[in-house]
Write an enzyme that holds these catalytic residues in place. Structure first.
Site, mmCIF file in Angstrom:
data_model
loop_
_atom_site.group_PDB
_atom_site.id
_atom_site.type_symbol
_atom_site.label_atom_id
_atom_site.label_comp_id
_atom_site.label_asym_id
_atom_site.label_seq_id
_atom_site.Cartn_x
_atom_site.Cartn_y
_atom_site.Cartn_z
ATOM 1 N N ARG A 1 0.837 -1.220 0.000
ATOM 2 C CA ARG A 1 0.000 0.000 0.000
ATOM 3 C C ARG A 1 0.865 1.261 0.000
ATOM 4 O O ARG A 1 0.546 2.248 0.668
ATOM 5 C CB ARG A 1 -0.934 0.029 1.218
ATOM 6 C CG ARG A 1 -1.978 -1.076 1.249
ATOM 7 C CD ARG A 1 -2.958 -0.941 0.099
ATOM 8 N NE ARG A 1 -4.069 -1.869 0.215
ATOM 9 C CZ ARG A 1 -4.073 -3.112 -0.282
ATOM 10 N NH1 ARG A 1 -3.024 -3.586 -0.942
ATOM 11 N NH2 ARG A 1 -5.138 -3.875 -0.137
ATOM 12 N N SER B 1 -10.875 -0.891 2.895
ATOM 13 C CA SER B 1 -10.148 -0.999 4.178
ATOM 14 C C SER B 1 -9.769 0.403 4.645
ATOM 15 O O SER B 1 -9.134 1.135 3.901
ATOM 16 C CB SER B 1 -8.863 -1.800 4.008
ATOM 17 O OG SER B 1 -9.121 -3.090 3.517
ATOM 18 N N GLU C 1 -5.181 3.736 6.036
ATOM 19 C CA GLU C 1 -4.873 3.544 4.604
ATOM 20 C C GLU C 1 -5.517 4.649 3.765
ATOM 21 O O GLU C 1 -4.955 5.125 2.785
ATOM 22 C CB GLU C 1 -5.395 2.173 4.117
ATOM 23 C CG GLU C 1 -5.045 1.898 2.669
ATOM 24 C CD GLU C 1 -5.977 0.929 1.980
ATOM 25 O OE1 GLU C 1 -6.898 1.384 1.277
ATOM 26 O OE2 GLU C 1 -5.772 -0.287 2.131
#
Ligand code: FAD
Ligand code: EPU
Length: 338
Positions: A164, A237, A333
């Site tokens: 990520r 998420s 995130e």
């Protein structure tokens, strides 16, 4: 001539459905328009937000600067022996590109089916799902450097992809990705190692899956687990899965032997943030207009009318409770836009 709009509602431009507005808003349909935009020095000196599908951000306030919505289209491909090079405009919808590749039987992207958002945002956090990351199919991208007004090509190494993560997070706001080139293959290399894929293939009695089968199975799993942003606001998420040292992991596993974890290389262990959050009692909990998703505690949702502040406050409470119980600090995130 570029149209700069004023006081534009962003409600339909972010998948959380947060109802804030942009002071200035421009849509870019062609890369030359970026040159035209930044010829006017006033846009160098305001806050800017580059926007794709708005599926990985949380808008906290009205945005007092310029929102630059990227709508550069076009997909083309070139075949060279077994390799296929596919180049797409940053404004293409990611899943349309996946469907294009699966339709032509170009292999490599099928596990990334049904991820929301645009092609241009895909390198920013090196999107990933079901055992594949963008970096596995990425060749290069072309980006506009705002400060110099020139275009620059980033190859895979230059992007410094991680979990990520990419160079574009460090260079935040400095580059606008205009096209992305992918390297795929005519020979499928089926990746069905993810437990849920294996299980669904068994359910469907598929022994030798095609890339189309994988795409369909992944899409099916995603729909069963994740809320559809067109009916319930969310950004996937909300936190990353935390990566911790082996020492810290041993302390946790001795107390919680059932902790969901994966090897992360080099003496590191990745924990399932969804499990940590569920253990703290958050799964499916409703807090005012917000909450966590009933099938996936890692997904924060807008049950209707929530503000960005409310969702952010919920995320802070979750971080605190996971830290108190496990001593693990969750990292957001989703991009927080103040
Ligand atoms: P945006 O939200 O518009 O922007 C995200 C960031 O990228 C912002 O910082 C923005 O400024 C920047 N940006 C956008 N376009 C450009 C550009 N052209 N140039 C420079 N910067 C740019 N992600 C995964 O990795 N895996 C998943 O499985 C996954 N599942 C999801 C499921 C759901 C239901 C949802 C809602 C989200 C999910 N996500 C997932 C997150 C999201 O889909 C990805 O992060 C996606 O790449 C975001 O694309 P976007 O165009 O919507 O980006
Ligand atoms: N789990 C729970 N409770 C929950 C949720 C998960 O116990 O409420 C445990 C379960 O044991 C489950 C495991 O966590 O088996 C993993 O859950 P899941 O397969 O749903 O994956 P994830 O780790 O929660 C990651 C990505 C997703 C991606 C999936 C599939 C991150 C932050 N998230 O989620 O990406 O789609 O794997 O590969 O890495 C996103 O980035 O927005 C996103 C949705």
């Amino acid at each position: 001539m570029l149209q700069i709009h004023k006081n534009v509602s962003l409600k339909n431009f972010n998948t959380f459905g947060i109802d804030v507005s942009a002071r200035y808003f421009v849509e870019i349909n062609h890369e030359d328009e970026l040159m035209e935009l930044f010829m006017d020095p006033q846009w160098m000196n305001v806050d800017r937000l580059v926007l794709g599908g708005g599926s990985n951000l949380l808008l906290i306030n009205n945005f007092e600067g310029l929102v630059i919505r990227i709508n550069i289209r076009g997909i083309e491909h070139r075949i060279n022996h077994d390799d296929v090079f596919v180049e797409a405009g940053a404004g293409e919808v990611w899943n349309d590109l996946v469907n294009y590749c699966v339709g032509w039987e170009f292999a490599g992207m099928e596990n990334l089916s049904l991820i929301p958002g645009s092609v241009g945002a895909s390198p920013i956090q090196n999107i990933g799902a079901y055992g594949v990351e963008l970096k596995d199919v990425f060749h290069s991208c072309n980006a506009f450097e705002i400060a110099s007004g020139t275009f620059k090509t980033f190859n895979k190494r230059g992007c410094k992809f991680g979990y990520r993560d990419s160079i574009f997070k460090q260079l935040k706001g400095q580059y606008i990705i205009v096209t992305v080139k992918f390297q795929l293959s005519l020979t499928p290399n089926i990746n069905a190692r993810y437990g849920a894929i294996e299980q669904e293939l068994v359910n469907r009695s598929i022994v030798n899956p095609s890339i189309k089968d994988i795409s369909q199975v992944v899409s099916h799993i995603r729909v069963s687990k994740l809320p559809d942003p067109s009916t319930i606001g969310n950004a996937g998420s909300f936190f990353k899965n935390p990566v911790i040292s082996l020492n810290q992991f041993e302390a946790i596993v001795s107390k919680y032997p059932e902790v969901v974890h994966y090897p992360a290389g080099d003496g590191l262990v990745k924990l399932a943030a969804g499990w940590l959050i569920e253990q703290c009692g958050w799964k499916g909990k409703v807090v005012g207009n917000t909450g966590t998703w009933k099938n996936q505690a890692l997904v924060l949702v807008n049950h209707g009318g929530a503000t960005g502040q409310e969702i952010f406050a919920l995320s802070s409470q979750i971080i605190d409770s996971v830290y108190t119980k496990f001593g693990v600090m969750l990292d957001r995130e989703v991009n927080i836009i103040q």
